[in-house]
Design a protein around this motif. Structure first.
Motif, PDB file in Angstrom:
ATOM      1  N   SER A  26     -20.031  46.757  22.152  1.00  0.00           N
ATOM      2  CA  SER A  26     -20.971  44.523  22.673  1.00  0.00           C
ATOM      3  C   SER A  26     -22.492  44.500  21.958  1.00  0.00           C
ATOM      4  CB  SER A  26     -20.699  44.727  23.886  1.00  0.00           C
ATOM      5  OG  SER A  26     -22.062  45.620  24.665  1.00  0.00           O
ATOM      6  N   LEU A  27     -21.919  43.308  21.459  1.00  0.00           N
ATOM      7  CA  LEU A  27     -23.237  42.680  21.107  1.00  0.00           C
ATOM      8  C   LEU A  27     -23.850  41.437  21.591  1.00  0.00           C
ATOM      9  CD1 LEU A  27     -25.499  42.906  18.894  1.00  0.00           C
ATOM     10  CD2 LEU A  27     -23.766  42.177  16.809  1.00  0.00           C
ATOM     11  N   LEU A  28     -24.913  41.095  21.872  1.00  0.00           N
ATOM     12  CA  LEU A  28     -25.655  39.891  22.250  1.00  0.00           C
ATOM     13  C   LEU A  28     -26.540  39.514  21.436  1.00  0.00           C
ATOM     14  CD1 LEU A  28     -24.963  38.199  25.152  1.00  0.00           C
ATOM     15  CD2 LEU A  28     -27.854  39.236  25.579  1.00  0.00           C
ATOM     16  N   THR A  29     -26.456  37.961  20.438  1.00  0.00           N
ATOM     17  CA  THR A  29     -27.113  37.572  19.625  1.00  0.00           C
ATOM     18  C   THR A  29     -28.331  36.344  19.421  1.00  0.00           C
ATOM     19  OG1 THR A  29     -26.438  39.183  18.076  1.00  0.00           O
ATOM     20  CG2 THR A  29     -27.753  37.537  17.007  1.00  0.00           C
ATOM     21  N   THR A  30     -29.080  36.204  19.749  1.00  0.00           N
ATOM     22  CA  THR A  30     -29.484  34.882  19.339  1.00  0.00           C
ATOM     23  C   THR A  30     -29.919  34.597  18.694  1.00  0.00           C
ATOM     24  OG1 THR A  30     -31.108  34.939  22.011  1.00  0.00           O
ATOM     25  CG2 THR A  30     -31.785  33.771  20.518  1.00  0.00           C
ATOM     26  N   ASP A  31     -29.750  33.506  17.765  1.00  0.00           N
ATOM     27  CA  ASP A  31     -29.673  33.139  16.592  1.00  0.00           C
ATOM     28  C   ASP A  31     -30.720  31.457  16.581  1.00  0.00           C
ATOM     29  OD1 ASP A  31     -28.375  34.781  14.098  1.00  0.00           O
ATOM     30  OD2 ASP A  31     -27.391  33.838  15.362  1.00  0.00           O
ATOM     31  N   VAL A  32     -32.173  31.885  16.053  1.00  0.00           N
ATOM     32  CA  VAL A  32     -32.885  31.301  15.850  1.00  0.00           C
ATOM     33  C   VAL A  32     -32.790  30.231  14.770  1.00  0.00           C
ATOM     34  CG1 VAL A  32     -34.900  29.786  16.254  1.00  0.00           C
ATOM     35  CG2 VAL A  32     -34.494  31.454  17.651  1.00  0.00           C
ATOM     36  N   THR A  33     -32.443  28.792  14.681  1.00  0.00           N
ATOM     37  CA  THR A  33     -32.144  28.135  12.341  1.00  0.00           C
ATOM     38  C   THR A  33     -33.146  27.282  13.391  1.00  0.00           C
ATOM     39  OG1 THR A  33     -30.774  26.762  13.974  1.00  0.00           O
ATOM     40  CG2 THR A  33     -29.603  28.885  13.056  1.00  0.00           C
ATOM     41  N   GLY A  34     -33.461  27.304  11.588  1.00  0.00           N
ATOM     42  CA  GLY A  34     -34.456  25.448  11.271  1.00  0.00           C
ATOM     43  C   GLY A  34     -34.170  24.812   9.895  1.00  0.00           C
ATOM     44  N   ALA A  35     -34.306  23.590  10.125  1.00  0.00           N
ATOM     45  CA  ALA A  35     -33.645  22.711   8.907  1.00  0.00           C
ATOM     46  C   ALA A  35     -34.813  22.057   8.407  1.00  0.00           C
ATOM     47  CB  ALA A  35     -32.482  22.496   8.441  1.00  0.00           C
ATOM     48  N   PHE A  36     -34.797  21.695   6.681  1.00  0.00           N
ATOM     49  CA  PHE A  36     -35.463  20.466   6.533  1.00  0.00           C
ATOM     50  C   PHE A  36     -34.894  19.440   5.085  1.00  0.00           C
ATOM     51  CE2 PHE A  36     -39.484  18.428   4.650  1.00  0.00           C
ATOM     52  CZ  PHE A  36     -39.930  17.444   5.417  1.00  0.00           C
ATOM     53  N   SER A  37     -35.516  18.633   5.330  1.00  0.00           N
ATOM     54  CA  SER A  37     -34.472  18.164   4.100  1.00  0.00           C
ATOM     55  C   SER A  37     -35.961  17.708   3.207  1.00  0.00           C
ATOM     56  CB  SER A  37     -34.065  16.393   4.781  1.00  0.00           C
ATOM     57  OG  SER A  37     -33.603  15.873   3.416  1.00  0.00           O
ATOM     58  N   PHE A  38     -35.805  18.065   1.766  1.00  0.00           N
ATOM     59  CA  PHE A  38     -36.511  17.826   1.083  1.00  0.00           C
ATOM     60  C   PHE A  38     -36.368  16.509   0.235  1.00  0.00           C
ATOM     61  CE2 PHE A  38     -37.757  21.768   1.769  1.00  0.00           C
ATOM     62  CZ  PHE A  38     -38.896  22.721   1.831  1.00  0.00           C
ATOM     63  N   HIS A  39     -35.395  16.753  -0.430  1.00  0.00           N
ATOM     64  CA  HIS A  39     -34.402  15.372  -0.774  1.00  0.00           C
ATOM     65  C   HIS A  39     -33.409  15.007   0.051  1.00  0.00           C
ATOM     66  CE1 HIS A  39     -31.925  13.217  -4.009  1.00  0.00           C
ATOM     67  NE2 HIS A  39     -33.602  12.700  -4.066  1.00  0.00           N
ATOM     68  N   GLU A  40     -32.859  13.420  -0.039  1.00  0.00           N
ATOM     69  CA  GLU A  40     -31.341  13.546   0.432  1.00  0.00           C
ATOM     70  C   GLU A  40     -30.116  13.889   0.416  1.00  0.00           C
ATOM     71  OE1 GLU A  40     -30.363   9.650  -2.275  1.00  0.00           O
ATOM     72  OE2 GLU A  40     -30.551   9.417   0.326  1.00  0.00           O
ATOM     73  N   MET A  41     -30.556  14.912  -1.204  1.00  0.00           N
ATOM     74  CA  MET A  41     -29.328  15.732  -1.610  1.00  0.00           C
ATOM     75  C   MET A  41     -29.883  17.071  -1.654  1.00  0.00           C
ATOM     76  SD  MET A  41     -28.062  13.637  -5.100  1.00  0.00           S
ATOM     77  CE  MET A  41     -27.195  15.081  -5.727  1.00  0.00           C
ATOM     78  N   VAL A  42     -31.314  17.616  -1.056  1.00  0.00           N
ATOM     79  CA  VAL A  42     -31.483  19.324  -0.800  1.00  0.00           C
ATOM     80  C   VAL A  42     -32.480  18.836   0.040  1.00  0.00           C
ATOM     81  CG1 VAL A  42     -32.804  20.972  -2.414  1.00  0.00           C
ATOM     82  CG2 VAL A  42     -31.740  18.840  -3.637  1.00  0.00           C
ATOM     83  N   ASN A  43     -32.088  20.252   1.396  1.00  0.00           N
ATOM     84  CA  ASN A  43     -31.936  20.726   2.045  1.00  0.00           C
ATOM     85  C   ASN A  43     -32.454  22.351   2.631  1.00  0.00           C
ATOM     86  OD1 ASN A  43     -30.213  19.051   4.318  1.00  0.00           O
ATOM     87  ND2 ASN A  43     -31.415  18.286   3.336  1.00  0.00           N
ATOM     88  N   ALA A  44     -33.484  22.963   3.322  1.00  0.00           N
ATOM     89  CA  ALA A  44     -33.541  24.055   2.970  1.00  0.00           C
ATOM     90  C   ALA A  44     -33.413  24.696   4.186  1.00  0.00           C
ATOM     91  CB  ALA A  44     -34.702  24.539   2.265  1.00  0.00           C
ATOM     92  N   GLY A  45     -32.848  25.444   5.088  1.00  0.00           N
ATOM     93  CA  GLY A  45     -33.018  26.619   6.003  1.00  0.00           C
ATOM     94  C   GLY A  45     -32.765  27.527   5.965  1.00  0.00           C
ATOM     95  N   VAL A  46     -32.825  27.874   6.866  1.00  0.00           N
ATOM     96  CA  VAL A  46     -33.650  29.559   8.003  1.00  0.00           C
ATOM     97  C   VAL A  46     -33.188  30.062   8.610  1.00  0.00           C
ATOM     98  CG1 VAL A  46     -35.348  29.157   9.043  1.00  0.00           C
ATOM     99  CG2 VAL A  46     -35.121  31.419   8.298  1.00  0.00           C
ATOM    100  N   GLN A  47     -32.325  30.908   8.839  1.00  0.00           N
ATOM    101  CA  GLN A  47     -31.412  31.452  10.584  1.00  0.00           C
ATOM    102  C   GLN A  47     -32.273  33.154  10.549  1.00  0.00           C
ATOM    103  OE1 GLN A  47     -27.613  33.101   9.454  1.00  0.00           O
ATOM    104  NE2 GLN A  47     -28.179  34.234  11.761  1.00  0.00           N
ATOM    105  N   VAL A  48     -32.916  33.203  12.104  1.00  0.00           N
ATOM    106  CA  VAL A  48     -33.453  34.804  12.785  1.00  0.00           C
ATOM    107  C   VAL A  48     -32.850  34.848  13.183  1.00  0.00           C
ATOM    108  CG1 VAL A  48     -35.352  35.598  13.753  1.00  0.00           C
ATOM    109  CG2 VAL A  48     -35.126  33.562  11.787  1.00  0.00           C
ATOM    110  N   PRO A  49     -31.885  35.979  13.352  1.00  0.00           N
ATOM    111  CA  PRO A  49     -31.484  36.583  14.097  1.00  0.00           C
ATOM    112  C   PRO A  49     -32.054  37.372  15.493  1.00  0.00           C
ATOM    113  CG  PRO A  49     -30.290  37.712  12.518  1.00  0.00           C
ATOM    114  CD  PRO A  49     -31.884  36.368  11.833  1.00  0.00           C
ATOM    115  N   LEU A  50     -31.819  37.678  16.296  1.00  0.00           N
ATOM    116  CA  LEU A  50     -32.605  39.105  17.077  1.00  0.00           C
ATOM    117  C   LEU A  50     -31.692  39.594  18.673  1.00  0.00           C
ATOM    118  CD1 LEU A  50     -34.904  40.570  18.113  1.00  0.00           C
ATOM    119  CD2 LEU A  50     -35.063  38.641  20.051  1.00  0.00           C
TER     120      LEU A  50
END
Length: 582
Positions: A84-108
């Motif tokens: 069994s596996l219990l995971t919390t994923d924390v994510t965030g994103a930011f838009s530098f341009h309306e066509m380009v976004n950056a994001g990150v996923q941190v699993p624990l």
């Protein structure tokens, strides 16, 4: 633009070092449930949309996977590596341009009940079950929208990603080195349902796991999404990865999972996310079932209140563009009255709709136009006023039968300012200056008559001109100077006149003699009388009955052109043959 170039440079550098760092260590990450950080329409893979420029998103998701990793050992038994596996994923994103976004996923991984491996390449190294808390591999993404839905019937986006070795490779929860790749998404809106397809490539080199070499992977996903109501959205998502594995019997490299995801908007960009589903294959990482729940938040832009009224600007000017002061009336959803200031009349807070604009000013014709007022906008309309017109209506009629004649008007005939107007209907409507206006009316087969009309300012004056039928001459009739003797070149013209009279058989033909104003009135009258009698005598010699010919003299009393020019005087010296009916 500089930020975009820096981001592209970083991603390119990371991709270039993948082959080198892949040789540094060996491992395998069986936790392939990676929630997107971009708060889109799907949870387990990317859609084709991007965040608006300078917008951001945050998310937190807890998921429970039951028996996500089971492998076969040498004695052909299935061994549970992760029960069994219990995971919390924390994510965030930011838009530098309306066509380009950056994001990150941190699993624990808070709870990973299972076994570890002292030697990932040796099945005998499996330890007893135990619980442990550990990080997962951090994932960084850059989402680029290639085709925007709306401009096309579909949308396309590409998402490069990089993973960093922060996970526990001993429990198949980390790659043990930097990996990376990309996914591409095709999404189409089918009006009542949205559909997306996702595929890509995950470069991870090769690693030995439980006697099996696992190489690169190919992420695959497909989904359907539908808005049940303005707050609730449901999506059905199938996702997984196809690994290159040298032993798919003991270490199946085709994990595949089907999840039903629900999102409920709480307002202001906050959503509750929940769902779950079964594993579809026995591939490593595919659980018996999975349950998850969490929230994501993407601030919605502040709603700008929708204006309920509009503005109207009325500009009044003359035909030369000069501003005019005038009275203005607005009639429609509302009634407004006022006066222009410097040629402009401005109204605010008008109910949207169609309006009639009436403009009036003394000595000018009134102006009338229509304009539409839109909420939140200023509509501008320009009204041009013209001075009250002085008009002259001229009707040319047959004197005997009363019908209109197609004809010509010659204004100021015989002068340098002579002007000609033709009208086949026989009715002329002209805008003129107030005062007397002299013109000559003509029509084919009819006499010419010069008339002077008095045009009153600001009114329409109607003048009717009656013309009598005449015999058309083939040329001009000439006489010797101060004489009634016909010149030889006039005789063929008179013979043609005699022929026409014989063919027409009129009741009477009046031979009219006219002169210019040179000489005295008495002299001109007697001269025109002698000349008309001379013409009558010649026509009688041509066989016409004397009773049907009548000679009359008018001297200078009936000019058809100005006597101030030689051209005009030449026109006035003439002989006309007027047809008189019974």
């Amino acid at each position: 633009m500089m930020r975009l170039r820096r981001l592209a440079g970083i991603l390119t550098a990371l991709l270039l070092v993948f082959p080198w760092v892949a040789r540094a260590a060996e491992g395998f990450n069986a936790h392939f449930f990676d929630p997107t950080p971009f708060a889109g329409r799907y949870l387990t893979f990317e859609d084709a949309q991007t965040l608006p420029q300078f917008r951001w998103a945050l998310g937190a998701l807890i998921d429970y996977a039951n028996a996500p990793v089971e492998v076969r050992t040498d004695n052909d038994r299935t061994t549970g590596v992760l029960d069994s596996l219990l995971t919390t994923d924390v994510t965030g994103a930011f838009s530098f341009h309306e066509m380009v976004n950056a994001g990150v996923q941190v699993p624990l991984h808070w709870f990973n009940r299972g076994r570890s491996f002292n030697d990932l390449g040796d099945a005998d190294g499996v330890s007893s079950r135990q619980n442990r808390t550990s990080m997962g591999d951090i994932r960084v993404l850059a989402k680029v929208r290639i085709i925007e839905e709306g401009n096309w019937p579909f949308g396309v986006a590409v998402t490069p990603f990089v993973t960093f070795p922060t996970g526990d490779a001993s429990r198949l929860l980390g790659e043990g080195r930097i990996t990376g790749g990309f996914t591409a998404t095709y999404e189409i809106n089918l009006a009542w349902l949205r559909m997306a397809l996702n595929g890509g490539w995950h470069y991870r080199g090769g690693s030995g796991v439980l006697g099996t070499t696992v190489r690169n992977a190919y992420p695959l996903a497909a989904g359907l999404s539908r808005d049940i109501d303005p707050r609730l959205n449901l999506s059905l998502e199938m996702h997984g990865e196809m690994y290159e594995s040298t032993n798919n019997r003991d270490f199946a490299g085709n994990p595949l999972e089907l999840d039903l995801v629900g999102r409920y908007k709480l307002g202001q960009g906050l959503r509750v996310v929940a769902g779950g589903g079964p594993g579809l294959t026995s591939g490593v990482g595919s659980p018996d079932f999975r349950l998850f729940g969490g929230v994501d938040y993407a601030p919605e832009p502040q709603a700008i209140p929708t204006p309920s009224t509009g503005n109207l600007r009325v500009v009044v000017q003359d035909r030369f563009g000069k501003p005019l002061e005038a009275e203005v009336g607005i009639e429609g959803a509302e009634l407004r009255l006022g006066n222009t200031v410097n040629g402009t009349f401005a109204l605010s807070s008008l109910m949207p709709g169609n309006y009639q604009v009436r403009v009036s000013r003394p000595d000018f014709d009134s102006g009338l136009t229509e304009v539409t007022v839109y909420a939140g906008q200023t509509s501008t309309v320009t009204v041009v006023l013209y001075p009250v017109a002085t008009r002259l209506n001229i009707i040319v009629l047959d004197r005997d039968q009363g019908h209109r004649l197609p004809g010509r008007l010659i204004f100021r005939p015989g002068t340098k300012d002579e002007n000609v107007a033709d009208n086949p209907s026989g009715e002329f409507s002209l805008e003129v200056e107030a005062g007397p206006l002299t013109f000559t009316a003509e029509s084919q087969g009819y006499e010419s008559v010069m008339t002077t009309a008095e045009a009153e300012k600001g009114t329409t004056t109607t003048v009717t001109v009656h013309l009598r039928r005449k015999i058309e001459k083939s040329g001009k009739i000439f006489f010797d100077l101060d004489s009634a003797d016909l010149r030889p070149e006039s005789l063929p013209v008179l013979r043609d006149v005699a022929r026409q009279i014989k063919e027409l058989h009129p009741h009477l033909v009046v031979i009219e003699g006219h002169c210019s104003d040179e000489g005295s009135d008495e002299y001109n009258l007697k001269l025109s009388e002698r000349r008309s009698e001379s013409v009558r005598a010649y026509l009688i010699k041509q066989g016409l009955a004397p009773s049907m010919l009548k000679a009359m003299a008018f001297g200078e009393s009936r000019p058809i052109a100005s006597n101030e020019t030689e051209e005009g005087r030449e026109r006035n010296r003439r002989v006309e043959f007027i047809i008189e009916e019974e």
